[in-house]
Design a protein around this motif. Structure first.
Motif, PDB file in Angstrom:
ATOM      1  N   LEU A  67       0.835  -1.208   0.000  1.00 36.68           N
ATOM      2  CA  LEU A  67       0.000   0.000   0.000  1.00 36.68           C
ATOM      3  C   LEU A  67       0.866   1.254   0.000  1.00 36.68           C
ATOM      4  O   LEU A  67       0.595   2.206  -0.734  1.00 36.68           O
ATOM      5  CB  LEU A  67      -0.934  -0.007   1.207  1.00 36.68           C
ATOM      6  CG  LEU A  67      -1.882   1.180   1.341  1.00 36.68           C
ATOM      7  CD1 LEU A  67      -2.844   1.239   0.160  1.00 36.68           C
ATOM      8  CD2 LEU A  67      -2.651   1.096   2.647  1.00 36.68           C
ATOM      9  N   GLN A  70       2.425   1.604  -3.407  1.00 35.52           N
ATOM     10  CA  GLN A  70       1.378   1.981  -4.359  1.00 35.52           C
ATOM     11  C   GLN A  70       1.015   3.449  -4.231  1.00 35.52           C
ATOM     12  O   GLN A  70       0.841   4.147  -5.231  1.00 35.52           O
ATOM     13  CB  GLN A  70       0.157   1.099  -4.126  1.00 35.52           C
ATOM     14  CG  GLN A  70      -0.909   1.250  -5.151  1.00 35.52           C
ATOM     15  CD  GLN A  70      -2.062   0.301  -4.886  1.00 35.52           C
ATOM     16  OE1 GLN A  70      -2.061  -0.441  -3.921  1.00 35.52           O
ATOM     17  NE2 GLN A  70      -3.040   0.337  -5.752  1.00 35.52           N
ATOM     18  N   LEU A  71       0.905   3.936  -3.011  1.00 36.28           N
ATOM     19  CA  LEU A  71       0.542   5.340  -2.803  1.00 36.28           C
ATOM     20  C   LEU A  71       1.676   6.280  -3.185  1.00 36.28           C
ATOM     21  O   LEU A  71       1.455   7.294  -3.838  1.00 36.28           O
ATOM     22  CB  LEU A  71       0.126   5.581  -1.355  1.00 36.28           C
ATOM     23  CG  LEU A  71      -1.219   4.994  -0.954  1.00 36.28           C
ATOM     24  CD1 LEU A  71      -1.443   5.168   0.540  1.00 36.28           C
ATOM     25  CD2 LEU A  71      -2.350   5.617  -1.751  1.00 36.28           C
ATOM     26  N   TRP A  75       0.536   7.127  -7.117  1.00 37.72           N
ATOM     27  CA  TRP A  75      -0.395   8.249  -7.032  1.00 37.72           C
ATOM     28  C   TRP A  75      -0.193   9.231  -8.176  1.00 37.72           C
ATOM     29  O   TRP A  75      -1.139   9.647  -8.829  1.00 37.72           O
ATOM     30  CB  TRP A  75      -0.257   8.950  -5.685  1.00 37.72           C
ATOM     31  CG  TRP A  75      -1.239  10.050  -5.517  1.00 37.72           C
ATOM     32  CD1 TRP A  75      -1.005  11.382  -5.595  1.00 37.72           C
ATOM     33  CD2 TRP A  75      -2.642   9.913  -5.286  1.00 37.72           C
ATOM     34  NE1 TRP A  75      -2.165  12.082  -5.415  1.00 37.72           N
ATOM     35  CE2 TRP A  75      -3.188  11.203  -5.219  1.00 37.72           C
ATOM     36  CE3 TRP A  75      -3.487   8.815  -5.126  1.00 37.72           C
ATOM     37  CZ2 TRP A  75      -4.534  11.423  -5.004  1.00 37.72           C
ATOM     38  CZ3 TRP A  75      -4.816   9.049  -4.907  1.00 37.72           C
ATOM     39  CH2 TRP A  75      -5.331  10.333  -4.852  1.00 37.72           C
ATOM     40  N   CYS A 112       4.986  -3.980  -5.719  1.00 39.73           N
ATOM     41  CA  CYS A 112       3.611  -4.054  -5.216  1.00 39.73           C
ATOM     42  C   CYS A 112       2.831  -5.148  -5.942  1.00 39.73           C
ATOM     43  O   CYS A 112       2.389  -6.098  -5.323  1.00 39.73           O
ATOM     44  CB  CYS A 112       2.918  -2.702  -5.371  1.00 39.73           C
ATOM     45  SG  CYS A 112       1.303  -2.652  -4.590  1.00 39.73           S
ATOM     46  N   TRP A 168      -4.190  -0.573 -11.010  1.00 40.95           N
ATOM     47  CA  TRP A 168      -3.863   0.180  -9.796  1.00 40.95           C
ATOM     48  C   TRP A 168      -5.043   0.147  -8.831  1.00 40.95           C
ATOM     49  O   TRP A 168      -4.871  -0.028  -7.636  1.00 40.95           O
ATOM     50  CB  TRP A 168      -3.491   1.611 -10.189  1.00 40.95           C
ATOM     51  CG  TRP A 168      -2.886   2.426  -9.106  1.00 40.95           C
ATOM     52  CD1 TRP A 168      -1.661   2.257  -8.527  1.00 40.95           C
ATOM     53  CD2 TRP A 168      -3.470   3.565  -8.475  1.00 40.95           C
ATOM     54  NE1 TRP A 168      -1.454   3.225  -7.581  1.00 40.95           N
ATOM     55  CE2 TRP A 168      -2.552   4.044  -7.523  1.00 40.95           C
ATOM     56  CE3 TRP A 168      -4.689   4.230  -8.615  1.00 40.95           C
ATOM     57  CZ2 TRP A 168      -2.800   5.151  -6.728  1.00 40.95           C
ATOM     58  CZ3 TRP A 168      -4.927   5.331  -7.822  1.00 40.95           C
ATOM     59  CH2 TRP A 168      -3.990   5.789  -6.893  1.00 40.95           C
ATOM     60  N   ILE A 169      -6.239   0.267  -9.368  1.00 38.66           N
ATOM     61  CA  ILE A 169      -7.444   0.218  -8.535  1.00 38.66           C
ATOM     62  C   ILE A 169      -7.635  -1.186  -7.960  1.00 38.66           C
ATOM     63  O   ILE A 169      -7.953  -1.347  -6.776  1.00 38.66           O
ATOM     64  CB  ILE A 169      -8.679   0.671  -9.345  1.00 38.66           C
ATOM     65  CG1 ILE A 169      -8.563   2.170  -9.658  1.00 38.66           C
ATOM     66  CG2 ILE A 169      -9.966   0.369  -8.593  1.00 38.66           C
ATOM     67  CD1 ILE A 169      -9.526   2.671 -10.692  1.00 38.66           C
ATOM     68  N   PHE A 172      -5.537  -1.844  -5.000  1.00 36.93           N
ATOM     69  CA  PHE A 172      -6.080  -1.332  -3.744  1.00 36.93           C
ATOM     70  C   PHE A 172      -6.956  -2.388  -3.070  1.00 36.93           C
ATOM     71  O   PHE A 172      -6.993  -2.475  -1.849  1.00 36.93           O
ATOM     72  CB  PHE A 172      -6.881  -0.047  -3.951  1.00 36.93           C
ATOM     73  CG  PHE A 172      -6.045   1.183  -3.860  1.00 36.93           C
ATOM     74  CD1 PHE A 172      -5.361   1.500  -2.696  1.00 36.93           C
ATOM     75  CD2 PHE A 172      -5.936   2.034  -4.938  1.00 36.93           C
ATOM     76  CE1 PHE A 172      -4.584   2.640  -2.608  1.00 36.93           C
ATOM     77  CE2 PHE A 172      -5.161   3.168  -4.861  1.00 36.93           C
ATOM     78  CZ  PHE A 172      -4.481   3.472  -3.698  1.00 36.93           C
ATOM     79  N   HIS A 173      -7.658  -3.165  -3.862  1.00 34.89           N
ATOM     80  CA  HIS A 173      -8.456  -4.250  -3.301  1.00 34.89           C
ATOM     81  C   HIS A 173      -7.556  -5.207  -2.522  1.00 34.89           C
ATOM     82  O   HIS A 173      -7.906  -5.666  -1.438  1.00 34.89           O
ATOM     83  CB  HIS A 173      -9.192  -5.000  -4.411  1.00 34.89           C
ATOM     84  CG  HIS A 173      -9.714  -6.330  -3.996  1.00 34.89           C
ATOM     85  ND1 HIS A 173     -10.799  -6.480  -3.178  1.00 34.89           N
ATOM     86  CD2 HIS A 173      -9.280  -7.570  -4.273  1.00 34.89           C
ATOM     87  CE1 HIS A 173     -11.027  -7.768  -2.976  1.00 34.89           C
ATOM     88  NE2 HIS A 173     -10.108  -8.446  -3.617  1.00 34.89           N
ATOM     89  N   THR A 175      -4.270  -4.535  -1.393  1.00 37.57           N
ATOM     90  CA  THR A 175      -3.458  -3.916  -0.345  1.00 37.57           C
ATOM     91  C   THR A 175      -4.277  -3.333   0.803  1.00 37.57           C
ATOM     92  O   THR A 175      -3.708  -2.996   1.836  1.00 37.57           O
ATOM     93  CB  THR A 175      -2.543  -2.820  -0.925  1.00 37.57           C
ATOM     94  OG1 THR A 175      -3.333  -1.835  -1.597  1.00 37.57           O
ATOM     95  CG2 THR A 175      -1.530  -3.408  -1.886  1.00 37.57           C
ATOM     96  N   LEU A 176      -5.572  -3.223   0.635  1.00 37.24           N
ATOM     97  CA  LEU A 176      -6.407  -2.709   1.720  1.00 37.24           C
ATOM     98  C   LEU A 176      -7.097  -3.829   2.508  1.00 37.24           C
ATOM     99  O   LEU A 176      -8.107  -3.608   3.161  1.00 37.24           O
ATOM    100  CB  LEU A 176      -7.450  -1.727   1.174  1.00 37.24           C
ATOM    101  CG  LEU A 176      -6.878  -0.397   0.696  1.00 37.24           C
ATOM    102  CD1 LEU A 176      -7.957   0.446   0.044  1.00 37.24           C
ATOM    103  CD2 LEU A 176      -6.231   0.363   1.841  1.00 37.24           C
TER     104      LEU A 176
END
Length: 190
Positions: A67, A70-71, A75, A112, A168-169, A172-173, A175-176
């Motif tokens: 995460l 990725q951020l 970003w 990532c 990338w989206i 998020f699934h 890494t969150l």
């Protein structure tokens, strides 16, 4: 160009193998650490519960690391929509400013996306005795989707930016998922 793209895509499998070996070493290390931190309780857990606790700790650490990567690196790419495409590759000598975006995309991919997919493979191997078919199907579909998407991005197709943004989206699934791993870990330690 196409040969270079195919070569970059072929590095995907060895990278996943290297990350999986790293996870195996980390898995053993975390197991030993948890045995030292809780000598009266952790070694007495059933083998399956013990391996799942170690896996949850490893997943928690890796998803947090992923995460952050990725951020920090993704970003700018997601906001600006800049990614390498054929027009930028042709104009490299004239304007090398897009090189930062290219570097960021490879950092997100290498630190990532590939580790998270490798973690999926590692999780499937660890859980092979207690197979959850839906979880396995989910992991296989995500790995295959990312492999196809990474190939498209490496081929520098016209849709590379759109594919990268969708990936990338989806990352998020992955890494969150920290709250799930914390909850599962706490449940195992009850």
């Amino acid at each position: 160009q196409d040969i270079a793209s195919a070569y970059a895509f072929m590095e995907f499998v060895p990278q996943m193998c290297a990350w999986s070996l790293l996870f195996l070493g980390a898995f053993k290390g975390v197991d030993r650490l948890l045995c030292c931190l809780s000598p009266g309780r952790f070694p007495k857990l059933a083998e399956r519960h013990r391996s799942m606790c170690v896996l949850y700790v490893l997943e928690l650490a890796m998803t947090t690391f992923g995460l952050i990567v990725q951020l920090v690196y993704g970003w700018r790419l997601a906001v600006t929509g800049t990614l390498h495409d054929r027009s930028q590759l042709d104009a490299f000598e004239d304007d090398p400013s897009w090189l930062g975006s290219l570097t960021s995309s490879f950092v997100v991919e290498g630190f990532c996306a590939v580790p998270m997919l490798s973690l999926y493979v590692f999780e499937m191997v660890i859980q092979s005795r207690h197979v959850n078919p839906l979880l396995m199907l989910h992991h296989v579909v995500v790995i295959a989707s990312f492999a196809i998407a990474l190939r498209s991005v490496h081929m520098c197709t016209e849709t590379a930016v759109d594919i990268w943004l969708q990936g990338w989206i989806v990352l998020f699934h992955i890494t969150l998922e920290q709250p799930f791993f914390v909850a599962l870990l706490l449940r195992r330690f009850e």
